[in-house]
Design a protein around this motif. Structure first.
Motif, PDB file in Angstrom:
ATOM      1  N   MET A   1      46.679  17.290  83.033  1.00  0.00           N
ATOM      2  CA  MET A   1      46.623  17.629  84.435  1.00  0.00           C
ATOM      3  C   MET A   1      46.179  16.373  85.187  1.00  0.00           C
ATOM      4  SD  MET A   1      44.492  20.728  86.191  1.00  0.00           S
ATOM      5  CE  MET A   1      45.188  21.846  85.014  1.00  0.00           C
ATOM      6  N   SER A   2      46.905  16.025  86.242  1.00  0.00           N
ATOM      7  CA  SER A   2      46.615  14.805  86.981  1.00  0.00           C
ATOM      8  C   SER A   2      45.479  15.031  87.971  1.00  0.00           C
ATOM      9  CB  SER A   2      47.865  14.337  87.727  1.00  0.00           C
ATOM     10  OG  SER A   2      48.154  15.219  88.792  1.00  0.00           O
ATOM     11  N   GLU A   3      44.860  13.930  88.353  1.00  0.00           N
ATOM     12  CA  GLU A   3      43.791  14.001  89.349  1.00  0.00           C
ATOM     13  C   GLU A   3      44.349  14.503  90.679  1.00  0.00           C
ATOM     14  OE1 GLU A   3      40.749  10.983  91.591  1.00  0.00           O
ATOM     15  OE2 GLU A   3      41.247  10.573  89.502  1.00  0.00           O
ATOM     16  N   GLN A   4      45.591  14.125  90.965  1.00  0.00           N
ATOM     17  CA  GLN A   4      46.229  14.570  92.206  1.00  0.00           C
ATOM     18  C   GLN A   4      46.355  16.101  92.225  1.00  0.00           C
ATOM     19  OE1 GLN A   4      50.126  12.945  92.759  1.00  0.00           O
ATOM     20  NE2 GLN A   4      50.349  13.759  94.825  1.00  0.00           N
ATOM     21  N   GLU A   5      46.735  16.689  91.099  1.00  0.00           N
ATOM     22  CA  GLU A   5      46.865  18.140  91.028  1.00  0.00           C
ATOM     23  C   GLU A   5      45.507  18.827  91.203  1.00  0.00           C
ATOM     24  OE1 GLU A   5      48.633  21.588  88.046  1.00  0.00           O
ATOM     25  OE2 GLU A   5      48.774  19.492  87.472  1.00  0.00           O
ATOM     26  N   ILE A   6      44.483  18.269  90.607  1.00  0.00           N
ATOM     27  CA  ILE A   6      43.133  18.824  90.744  1.00  0.00           C
ATOM     28  C   ILE A   6      42.698  18.774  92.208  1.00  0.00           C
ATOM     29  CG2 ILE A   6      40.693  18.467  90.152  1.00  0.00           C
ATOM     30  CD1 ILE A   6      41.714  17.442  87.399  1.00  0.00           C
ATOM     31  N   ARG A   7      42.945  17.641  92.861  1.00  0.00           N
ATOM     32  CA  ARG A   7      42.593  17.508  94.280  1.00  0.00           C
ATOM     33  C   ARG A   7      43.359  18.517  95.138  1.00  0.00           C
ATOM     34  NH1 ARG A   7      40.103  12.596  96.015  1.00  0.00           N
ATOM     35  NH2 ARG A   7      39.708  11.240  94.245  1.00  0.00           N
ATOM     36  N   ARG A   8      44.628  18.721  94.815  1.00  0.00           N
ATOM     37  CA  ARG A   8      45.453  19.657  95.583  1.00  0.00           C
ATOM     38  C   ARG A   8      44.903  21.075  95.474  1.00  0.00           C
ATOM     39  NH1 ARG A   8      49.627  22.758  94.228  1.00  0.00           N
ATOM     40  NH2 ARG A   8      49.906  21.778  92.218  1.00  0.00           N
ATOM     41  N   VAL A   9      44.546  21.490  94.271  1.00  0.00           N
ATOM     42  CA  VAL A   9      44.025  22.839  94.063  1.00  0.00           C
ATOM     43  C   VAL A   9      42.683  23.005  94.780  1.00  0.00           C
ATOM     44  CG1 VAL A   9      43.133  24.452  92.341  1.00  0.00           C
ATOM     45  CG2 VAL A   9      45.270  23.223  91.917  1.00  0.00           C
ATOM     46  N   LEU A  10      41.799  22.035  94.624  1.00  0.00           N
ATOM     47  CA  LEU A  10      40.502  22.128  95.292  1.00  0.00           C
ATOM     48  C   LEU A  10      40.655  22.024  96.804  1.00  0.00           C
ATOM     49  CD1 LEU A  10      38.260  20.063  92.858  1.00  0.00           C
ATOM     50  CD2 LEU A  10      38.453  22.548  93.078  1.00  0.00           C
ATOM     51  N   GLY A  11      41.650  21.277  97.255  1.00  0.00           N
ATOM     52  CA  GLY A  11      41.913  21.165  98.687  1.00  0.00           C
ATOM     53  C   GLY A  11      42.296  22.496  99.320  1.00  0.00           C
ATOM     54  N   LEU A  12      42.886  23.379  98.527  1.00  0.00           N
ATOM     55  CA  LEU A  12      43.227  24.702  99.048  1.00  0.00           C
ATOM     56  C   LEU A  12      41.984  25.449  99.513  1.00  0.00           C
ATOM     57  CD1 LEU A  12      45.839  25.852  96.404  1.00  0.00           C
ATOM     58  CD2 LEU A  12      46.289  25.268  98.795  1.00  0.00           C
ATOM     59  N   LEU A  13      40.896  25.260  98.818  1.00  0.00           N
ATOM     60  CA  LEU A  13      39.663  25.960  99.166  1.00  0.00           C
ATOM     61  C   LEU A  13      38.939  25.297 100.329  1.00  0.00           C
ATOM     62  CD1 LEU A  13      38.403  26.816  95.584  1.00  0.00           C
ATOM     63  CD2 LEU A  13      39.739  28.223  97.150  1.00  0.00           C
ATOM     64  N   TYR A  14      39.392  24.132 100.714  1.00  0.00           N
ATOM     65  CA  TYR A  14      38.816  23.450 101.865  1.00  0.00           C
ATOM     66  C   TYR A  14      39.384  24.011 103.167  1.00  0.00           C
ATOM     67  CZ  TYR A  14      37.264  19.606 104.821  1.00  0.00           C
ATOM     68  OH  TYR A  14      36.671  18.867 105.802  1.00  0.00           O
ATOM     69  N   GLN A  15      40.550  24.623 103.090  1.00  0.00           N
ATOM     70  CA  GLN A  15      41.198  25.207 104.265  1.00  0.00           C
ATOM     71  C   GLN A  15      40.644  26.617 104.477  1.00  0.00           C
ATOM     72  OE1 GLN A  15      45.470  24.911 103.725  1.00  0.00           O
ATOM     73  NE2 GLN A  15      45.172  23.037 102.541  1.00  0.00           N
ATOM     74  N   ASP A  16      40.233  26.903 105.720  1.00  0.00           N
ATOM     75  CA  ASP A  16      39.591  28.183 106.022  1.00  0.00           C
ATOM     76  C   ASP A  16      40.451  29.387 105.654  1.00  0.00           C
ATOM     77  OD1 ASP A  16      37.272  27.026 106.906  1.00  0.00           O
ATOM     78  OD2 ASP A  16      37.865  27.023 109.019  1.00  0.00           O
TER      79      ASP A  16
END
Length: 164
Positions: A1-16
């Motif tokens: 799993m790439s770091e980019q994919e991890i950031r994308r998934v965690l970024g989803l939880l950053y959006q209200d």
């Protein structure tokens, strides 16, 4: 799993909107959730829709993310593997027949004795008995391989690795 994919998934939880939708799914509330947020959660693997069209949270995705970021198990050297083969719970099960393997075990055992310290035979026997019942044979092996030296009934370490 790439770091980019991890950031994308965690970024989803950053959006209200996606965070609220995910929290609602975790709590079992599926009515009135924004379709765009649900689609983004599904794309990130944080939500899934069953055959009946009901949405559910997939928190196991976080376990996958954690596994992907975990440090790999430490490498075990060939020497450590060999010691684990012959020493079980700190006791020597059998003496290796091949000299190179036997030397690995004997060097390990020789580290019991401090360089520069003289030991009485009875003290050497007590220390070696902790490894194997046949302490006399073990003592002979150490002497034959020049890991221990003796004069009379006094022994000292004369070889093997030294920790600094």
């Amino acid at each position: 799993m790439s770091e980019q994919e991890i950031r994308r998934v965690l970024g989803l939880l950053y959006q209200d909107d996606t965070l609220r939708a995910f929290a609602s799914l975790v709590l079992g509330v599926t009515e009135g959730l924004p379709p765009k947020a649900l689609d983004r959660l599904a794309t990130g693997g944080l939500a899934a829709q069953d055959d009946d069209g009901v949405w559910r949270a997939t928190p196991e995705r976080f376990r996958d993310l954690l596994r992907a970021t975990a440090d790999p198990a430490p490498e075990v050297s060939a020497e450590e593997r060999l010691l684990r083969t012959f020493l079980v719970d700190g006791r020597l099960q059998t003496m290796p027949m091949k000299r190179d393997k036997r030397l690995v075990v004997l060097r390990y055992i020789a580290q019991l004795f401090e360089p520069g310290v003289r030991y009485a035979e009875k003290d050497v026997n007590v220390a070696l008995r902790a490894f194997h019942d046949d302490h006399a044979a073990l003592r002979r092996y150490l002497i034959d391989e020049s890991l221990l030296s003796r004069e009379g009934n006094v022994y000292w370490r004369s070889g093997g690795p030294v920790d600094l």
